[in-house]
Design a protein around this motif. Sequence first.
Motif, PDB file in Angstrom:
ATOM      1  N   LYS A 215       0.823  -1.208   0.000  1.00  0.00           N
ATOM      2  CA  LYS A 215       0.000   0.000   0.000  1.00  0.00           C
ATOM      3  C   LYS A 215       0.858   1.259   0.000  1.00  0.00           C
ATOM      4  O   LYS A 215       0.384   2.347  -0.283  1.00  0.00           O
ATOM      5  CB  LYS A 215      -0.904   0.027   1.238  1.00  0.00           C
ATOM      6  N   SER A 271       2.565  -0.575  -9.806  1.00  0.00           N
ATOM      7  CA  SER A 271       1.104  -0.473  -9.761  1.00  0.00           C
ATOM      8  C   SER A 271       0.456  -1.292 -10.870  1.00  0.00           C
ATOM      9  O   SER A 271      -0.570  -1.955 -10.647  1.00  0.00           O
ATOM     10  CB  SER A 271       0.676   0.995  -9.885  1.00  0.00           C
ATOM     11  N   GLU A 275      -2.080  -4.258  -9.956  1.00  0.00           N
ATOM     12  CA  GLU A 275      -3.466  -4.161 -10.421  1.00  0.00           C
ATOM     13  C   GLU A 275      -3.817  -5.318 -11.348  1.00  0.00           C
ATOM     14  O   GLU A 275      -4.935  -5.843 -11.308  1.00  0.00           O
ATOM     15  CB  GLU A 275      -3.683  -2.833 -11.144  1.00  0.00           C
ATOM     16  N   TYR A 279      -4.442  -6.855  -6.942  1.00  0.00           N
ATOM     17  CA  TYR A 279      -4.081  -6.223  -5.679  1.00  0.00           C
ATOM     18  C   TYR A 279      -4.235  -4.705  -5.776  1.00  0.00           C
ATOM     19  O   TYR A 279      -4.256  -4.145  -6.868  1.00  0.00           O
ATOM     20  CB  TYR A 279      -2.640  -6.567  -5.288  1.00  0.00           C
ATOM     21  N   GLU A 280      -4.329  -4.079  -4.614  1.00  0.00           N
ATOM     22  CA  GLU A 280      -4.474  -2.636  -4.557  1.00  0.00           C
ATOM     23  C   GLU A 280      -3.149  -1.967  -4.918  1.00  0.00           C
ATOM     24  O   GLU A 280      -2.097  -2.391  -4.463  1.00  0.00           O
ATOM     25  CB  GLU A 280      -4.900  -2.231  -3.138  1.00  0.00           C
ATOM     26  N   ARG A 281      -3.228  -0.909  -5.736  1.00  0.00           N
ATOM     27  CA  ARG A 281      -2.009  -0.203  -6.107  1.00  0.00           C
ATOM     28  C   ARG A 281      -1.508   0.633  -4.931  1.00  0.00           C
ATOM     29  O   ARG A 281      -2.286   1.062  -4.086  1.00  0.00           O
ATOM     30  CB  ARG A 281      -2.232   0.678  -7.320  1.00  0.00           C
ATOM     31  N   PHE A 283      -0.571   3.696  -2.678  1.00  0.00           N
ATOM     32  CA  PHE A 283      -1.151   5.035  -2.679  1.00  0.00           C
ATOM     33  C   PHE A 283      -0.727   5.890  -1.478  1.00  0.00           C
ATOM     34  O   PHE A 283      -1.009   7.082  -1.442  1.00  0.00           O
ATOM     35  CB  PHE A 283      -2.686   4.941  -2.702  1.00  0.00           C
ATOM     36  N   ARG A 362      -4.729 -12.333  -6.687  1.00  0.00           N
ATOM     37  CA  ARG A 362      -5.697 -12.210  -5.608  1.00  0.00           C
ATOM     38  C   ARG A 362      -7.083 -12.453  -6.165  1.00  0.00           C
ATOM     39  O   ARG A 362      -7.437 -11.954  -7.230  1.00  0.00           O
ATOM     40  CB  ARG A 362      -5.618 -10.793  -5.029  1.00  0.00           C
ATOM     41  N   SER A 364     -10.107 -11.278  -6.329  1.00  0.00           N
ATOM     42  CA  SER A 364     -10.631  -9.965  -5.969  1.00  0.00           C
ATOM     43  C   SER A 364     -12.091 -10.002  -5.544  1.00  0.00           C
ATOM     44  O   SER A 364     -12.506  -9.306  -4.637  1.00  0.00           O
ATOM     45  CB  SER A 364     -10.457  -9.001  -7.144  1.00  0.00           C
ATOM     46  N   GLU A 368     -13.269  -8.947  -1.939  1.00  0.00           N
ATOM     47  CA  GLU A 368     -14.093  -7.754  -1.836  1.00  0.00           C
ATOM     48  C   GLU A 368     -15.390  -8.022  -1.089  1.00  0.00           C
ATOM     49  O   GLU A 368     -15.863  -7.190  -0.327  1.00  0.00           O
ATOM     50  CB  GLU A 368     -14.396  -7.235  -3.240  1.00  0.00           C
ATOM     51  N   GLN A 533      -7.418   0.544   9.100  1.00  0.00           N
ATOM     52  CA  GLN A 533      -6.924   0.401   7.740  1.00  0.00           C
ATOM     53  C   GLN A 533      -5.728  -0.545   7.648  1.00  0.00           C
ATOM     54  O   GLN A 533      -5.565  -1.267   6.670  1.00  0.00           O
ATOM     55  CB  GLN A 533      -6.524   1.780   7.187  1.00  0.00           C
TER      56      GLN A 533
END
Length: 561
Positions: A215, A271, A275, A279-281, A283, A362, A364, A368, A533
């Motif tokens: 992250k 990223s 992505e 996975y989350e990029r 940030f 992942r 997703s 999610e 978080q």
Amino acid sequence: MVPIDEPIPSETCVVIGGRGFVGRWLVLRLLKLKKWIVRVVDSAPSLQLDPSDHLDSYLSEAISSGRASYHSVDVRHLLQIVTAIKGSSVVFFLDIEAAHDQNFYASYMSIVQGAKNVIDACRGCSVKHLVYGSSTDVVFDGYQDICNANESIPYPSKYKYMWAELKAQAEAAVLFANDMNGLLTCALRSSNVFGPGETEFMPFLIKQAESGWTKFIIGTGENLSDFTYVENLAHAHVCAVEALDSRPVSVAGKAFFVTNNEPKKFWKFVSLILEGLGYERPFIKLPVLMVKFILLFGELVEGELEVIKHNRIRSIHYIMSIATQTRTFNCSAAWEQMGYLPVITLEEGISNTVQSFYHLARDSLFMEYGNVTEQSKADKLLGSGKVADILLWRDENTTFICFFAMVVLFFWLFLVGRTFISSIALLFLMVMIASLVYGYLPSDLYGLSIPMALPYYFEIEEDLVMDSIKCIVFVWNKAIRVVRLLARGEDWNVFFKAAAYVCFLRFIVLRHVVWSMGAALSLSFTSFFFYEQYEAEIDALGKALVNRMEKLKKRLLRNPA
């Protein structure tokens, strides 16, 4: 697939390190060109092939048809190299996986002495061409940015990383050996090699993504990097051999930068990979000095956190350097002298790499929706009610209004210079005046509807009062129990805890009450949200601290002063 009855070429080439990441792709490209018999040389005692891997499948067919063979060689032993390369005309010397070692002597013997042994063997066996797989790390000191550098850039006087210095020594030895006994040499300096089958950076990145560490962006995120797709690097090795044969004056004895020639922000590259795998990029930007402090702390707790464990010889410190510093290179010499141009674009290379690692992607949809009902620890600590909704920023407007009101109240009570009693009295007076004015307002004021202040607005629910009283009673009874234990004089732990608490409270109340309340106000609106978080990361850090304290406690008990 290679037809069995196809004529076998007469010229032989050797790929030392042929079972490594780059070596496997180079072997595949050489076999597809159908110009050479390929000897695959590596340190493994025997050749282990995976039938489901298309690279291994192609090699298996080539071995069956006599166009390829495998030789187990330890590059630290000259005679073994001589046996493997005898009768060949071209040798490609790439990294052998065993060379990535934390031990300096073992690394030196594999990288530097190994290169010298290969050179001696090539000279003794009358090999025509030797191409060395080097790295742009040989011109990187670990501190200074590199912007569009060409081959005129000198070796650094001092290196930060052992692996880079050893590679530079090996490269220099190969280039110095040019035109000795008819041997022509050159070196290819690749940068951030990636692609299907990559065994270091990609697995490391995915592992950190699974742990939630990706992250974060280290530094500004604006640093540029050059990348080399593995098929392009294999193509460059073939271009180098052809250039040594057709125009040796332009190539022999020289090193060339070989990249995709598409500089990109390092964190943009990361990223796109993350992505693509679901996975989350990254940030959240973290200062470099802060991350260095965390790494130092991680080393002190003896590697309890998985994120700080070394990745073979190239440690997390090396990864942080390439992630925060600009390193771009000019490849015009490789194009002009060797005829090298990338055959796969950076975009295509990223897409191919993501597809090859899709088994580690992942899920997703599951991630999610699968844990929607799972309650966070921060929510549990705050009672899962209105307070939790406010402090966890579930309704940003409500949270902001509450925060603004608390800040105004804090300023009114503590920062205006009046005594606390005076501030309370004045506040009540202002509330009474505001309530009186509100009561005289009409129900419709310039088209704005004003509701009446009904009596129940000011009433407190009986359940809330009872819960508050129960909480006070609980605290009171707990304090009485502590006093009883102190009165008996049997529990010294309770005495020291109570004494420390009273001293701390006295210090805070007498000297820093305003500062403490301000800090508590700020932390209450940030710490719970931050913990929710990054719950997994904070819990991991907490476990590491507890483990470290337990180890220190055991050492103290084992070795009393």
